[in-house]
Design a protein around this motif. Sequence first.
Motif, PDB file in Angstrom:
ATOM      1  N   TRP A 118       0.836  -1.209   0.000  1.00  0.00           N
ATOM      2  CA  TRP A 118       0.000   0.000   0.000  1.00  0.00           C
ATOM      3  C   TRP A 118       0.868   1.255   0.000  1.00  0.00           C
ATOM      4  O   TRP A 118       0.614   2.210  -0.738  1.00  0.00           O
ATOM      5  N   ARG A 135       0.822   4.043  -2.816  1.00  0.00           N
ATOM      6  CA  ARG A 135       0.543   5.418  -2.398  1.00  0.00           C
ATOM      7  C   ARG A 135       1.612   6.374  -2.933  1.00  0.00           C
ATOM      8  O   ARG A 135       1.292   7.420  -3.520  1.00  0.00           O
ATOM      9  N   SER A 147      -2.618  11.562   4.111  1.00  0.00           N
ATOM     10  CA  SER A 147      -2.547  10.539   5.152  1.00  0.00           C
ATOM     11  C   SER A 147      -3.927  10.196   5.683  1.00  0.00           C
ATOM     12  O   SER A 147      -4.088   9.205   6.388  1.00  0.00           O
ATOM     13  N   ALA A 148      -4.921  11.021   5.363  1.00  0.00           N
ATOM     14  CA  ALA A 148      -6.272  10.720   5.826  1.00  0.00           C
ATOM     15  C   ALA A 148      -6.987   9.756   4.893  1.00  0.00           C
ATOM     16  O   ALA A 148      -8.128   9.380   5.154  1.00  0.00           O
ATOM     17  N   LEU A 182      -2.918   2.827   9.035  1.00  0.00           N
ATOM     18  CA  LEU A 182      -2.058   2.248   8.004  1.00  0.00           C
ATOM     19  C   LEU A 182      -1.634   3.254   6.951  1.00  0.00           C
ATOM     20  O   LEU A 182      -0.844   2.946   6.071  1.00  0.00           O
ATOM     21  N   ALA A 183      -2.117   4.519   7.044  1.00  0.00           N
ATOM     22  CA  ALA A 183      -1.849   5.463   5.961  1.00  0.00           C
ATOM     23  C   ALA A 183      -0.813   6.491   6.355  1.00  0.00           C
ATOM     24  O   ALA A 183      -0.553   7.395   5.593  1.00  0.00           O
ATOM     25  N   ALA A 184      -0.239   6.371   7.529  1.00  0.00           N
ATOM     26  CA  ALA A 184       0.727   7.391   7.951  1.00  0.00           C
ATOM     27  C   ALA A 184       1.918   7.388   7.014  1.00  0.00           C
ATOM     28  O   ALA A 184       2.404   6.346   6.621  1.00  0.00           O
ATOM     29  N   GLY A 185       2.391   8.566   6.673  1.00  0.00           N
ATOM     30  CA  GLY A 185       3.569   8.668   5.821  1.00  0.00           C
ATOM     31  C   GLY A 185       3.329   9.540   4.633  1.00  0.00           C
ATOM     32  O   GLY A 185       2.285  10.050   4.409  1.00  0.00           O
ATOM     33  N   THR A 214      -5.574  11.223  10.286  1.00  0.00           N
ATOM     34  CA  THR A 214      -4.789  10.193   9.606  1.00  0.00           C
ATOM     35  C   THR A 214      -5.481   8.834   9.727  1.00  0.00           C
ATOM     36  O   THR A 214      -5.823   8.397  10.827  1.00  0.00           O
TER      37      THR A 214
END
Lengths: 655, 316
Positions: A567, A571, A583-584, B313-316, B310
Amino acid sequence: MSMPTVARGSGLVAVYLAASVAGLLFGPVFGVGALLLPVGATVLPALAVTLWLRSREAWRAMAAVFAGLAGLLVALRADPSAVFAGVTDSWRLALQTTWPARPEPEVVVFVPLLVLAAAVFGVELLLRLRAPLVSLLPALGVVVLSQAYAAAGGVSAILAAVAFAACGAVIVARGIPWAAVALGVVGAVALGVVSSGPALSLRTDEFAPLATPRVASPLDELPSRLADPSTPVFEYTSSAPVDRWPIVVLDEFDGVNWTPGGGLRRMGTGLPPAVESPTSRSAEVRMLGSLDGPWLPSQTWPATVEGVDALVDPARGTLLSEAGASSYTLTWWEPQVDPVSLMGKAIDPSVPGAKAGVGTAPASVHDLAEKAVGRMRSSFRTALLLEKYMRDNYELVTTGDLPVGHGWPQLERFLTVEKRGTREQFAAAYVAMARLLGIPARLVVGFAGPDSGSVVRNRDALAWPEVAVEGVGWVALDPTGSARVSSASNGLPRVLEDTRSDLPSPDEMVPPELPPAAPDVAPARRVPWALALWLLVVPVGWLLALPLLVGVRSWRRRRSGTVADAWAEVRDRLRRHGVAVTSAMTVRDAATAARPVVDPPTADALSGLAMAVDATMWSGAPVDARAQAWSAVRAVRSGLARRPWKARLRAAFRY
Amino acid sequence: MTAPKSTLAYQAIADNVQRVVRGKPEVVRYAVAALLAEGHLLVEDVPGLGKTTLARCLARSVGGTWNRIQFTPDLLPGDVTGVTVYHQKTEQFEFHPGGVFANVVLADEVNRGTPKTQSALLEVMSERRVTVDSVAHEVPHPFLVVATQNPIEMEGTYRLPEAQLDRFLMRLSVGYPDLAAEVLVVMSDAARVGPDDLEPVIDMPTLRAAITEVRGSHIAPAICEYAVRVAAATREHAAVRWGASPRGSIALVRAAQALAATEGRLFVTPDDIKAVAEPVLSHRLVLTPDAELNQRRPAEVVAEVLGTVTAPLAAG
């Protein structure tokens, strides 16, 4: 709008370290050792406060600035007004000072302030923006400024580049990508090799201003001094007699007036030797009151001055103190010259002032000069021949009705009609004729060493010519033949006296070999190579390093092979193609945002990745969807590769 | 692999409801999700968009009991909860249950009732029991209140206070149908297909089992934390005076569990939290006077919050 995230502590430390490295690149100005205390005392408290308050967005920056300022005040033992003065003036004072400059608070303070500002600003960029390397831009700005002061080269450039690369690596990656560090090393070595040319510096045209820009010329004061010969001027204490005490160098001549050239700087910690095989000498000078004007007795190559806040012309040795001085200790350099080799030396046309003009010279003087040296090519022997010619054919007048003036009308009359003149006319005429022959020469006004004792009086006032000799520097001559050379002297005057005695007649002289052509370097046409290289290397290195860093990051993720890394890879690929994946966003949000960019098969692959992520991360069941996830990554990569070449090119240079 | 019971229940109810409520599958989905989460539903929109029809269809599709309470200014709390009446023949007080004693209660135009009556209903919604003369009477299980209200006619209405709005799991807006859907609505009406024509498609034991299954679906700690961070972010938003309460965080998770079941999943994803955030949170927010003057809407605030918090799992 992006949500602030709290970066890892190592990233914050790296930002502070990069700013500190940038500050230490001011080392040529102050010396690295002198910068360690103020920079360290500023950075460490600010860093500690930043690490402590990193999640307090509203207070973080202000608290760090206050902590850094407090540390700086303690380290410099300065009051806040000195810091405030430093904000406005210290950068200019540093440019007006000889380097290494003295690390006085009012001079050095701008460096830790710059470092503090770059570090705090960089931390805010790191914590508020999504592009972490942007946080190095403030430090890079400090680097550019430091290079505008003094370009780094060699080992210091290599160390700085490696440190910067390491800081960037720590900020970007969770480990240190050694490929990036290696790239930094290669770039730094290349920079160190090619940056040896002349560099542009902001200090080139920045000199210390004089409160009294117009003062009486010491050359004009000579007659009045000789009219009052017994008045003491100064006395000195030294281990050996000093033959000459230059006061001022007059190397600009427009046909009427002799004026000093060059510019003055505040005296720093010391000046390096500008001659080959130097020896150091020192003397304590005590002023006795009758020296008018701001000049102080000096030497051709001063090293240090203690006891007075003096201005110095590093190229000419002139010392000046507008506040006056009662006593000071002067240390200077003297060349060690072999009397045998001195005769064969060539002239040095590259010294400052060597190409100064002579105004509109009378043709008769020009003919006379050529006749005096037998049309020999310019060399030190030619200079000695010209000196000998004047000694043999002209008479020094010291009493009675003295002729006055040292412009071309008076000099022409002296040389072609009267053939008798004062010391200043001898010196001025010699310098003018030497320049007509192509010999770099200048007129110096000062004092001769006293016959006995150490008190210099008005009777010792003297003007003499100096010629530039390759490998030796400026050599004082005496066309009057009346100057005394102390029997105890073992310096250049004694060597020169021995050389004169061996001087053959003009008919017996053989012209020396031609000196190598001096580079015609005009300050106004210098190319700022070092700065241009920095400006070129940084973006080029950036463009080259980016794909490398991206490749390393992608490789690490593939090696890890987790669904989360899949992922993250998708991304970042979408981001590089301009999809605003914040990041959201979840995988499905990213798929929705990517619809205008990707084709339907790629959108399906994104949906497949979303299902893999959901099943693996959130179902709570032991599902192994890694193969499905990385298959989706490959499909997305292929889909993005089908985009137009312009879009792919732009993506290649995004991180 | 067979679908979960809750998913089958959702499909049965949704298909049945959509025989009458045409062109609004998402609204039906959220309404059924509220039923599976055993949460109360507030349907708010202008007249004529099918609020009452939706509520009646939901009630008819479930095999339990259902009641409709038409809220008017003269409706008394006892009409809602029930009253104790002295029976002369037995010489005892007998409890006569009110309209809330049903599995599905349709509270039509709830904002036309007096605050006292509204409070009586909302207390039952929260406590799931009625206390009359110190005697507690349990309402049937499952218990779902589907309330409707009209937001544009203010005369003769009593706006529900925020504390009581908090009792509703979701607030839905039906919205105008698009052209094709409206054609279908008209054709259904012409064919005389109405709520009363619907037959129950699920019995109570099956519905209770589905509800139990939904409550037991897996939710990862990171998802719980995400839901809490979303709710907490509403409290820090500049346009919000009073943000979502911890009850809002709980509602987020429960609604997300039910919504996941409508997709055949017994686990919650961050997308489920995002999907239910607007209907679950927007009626729980009290905006600042400035924000209201600037015509900001709670739904916009929720969207902004979702855009800033945030995701796991999407941090970064």
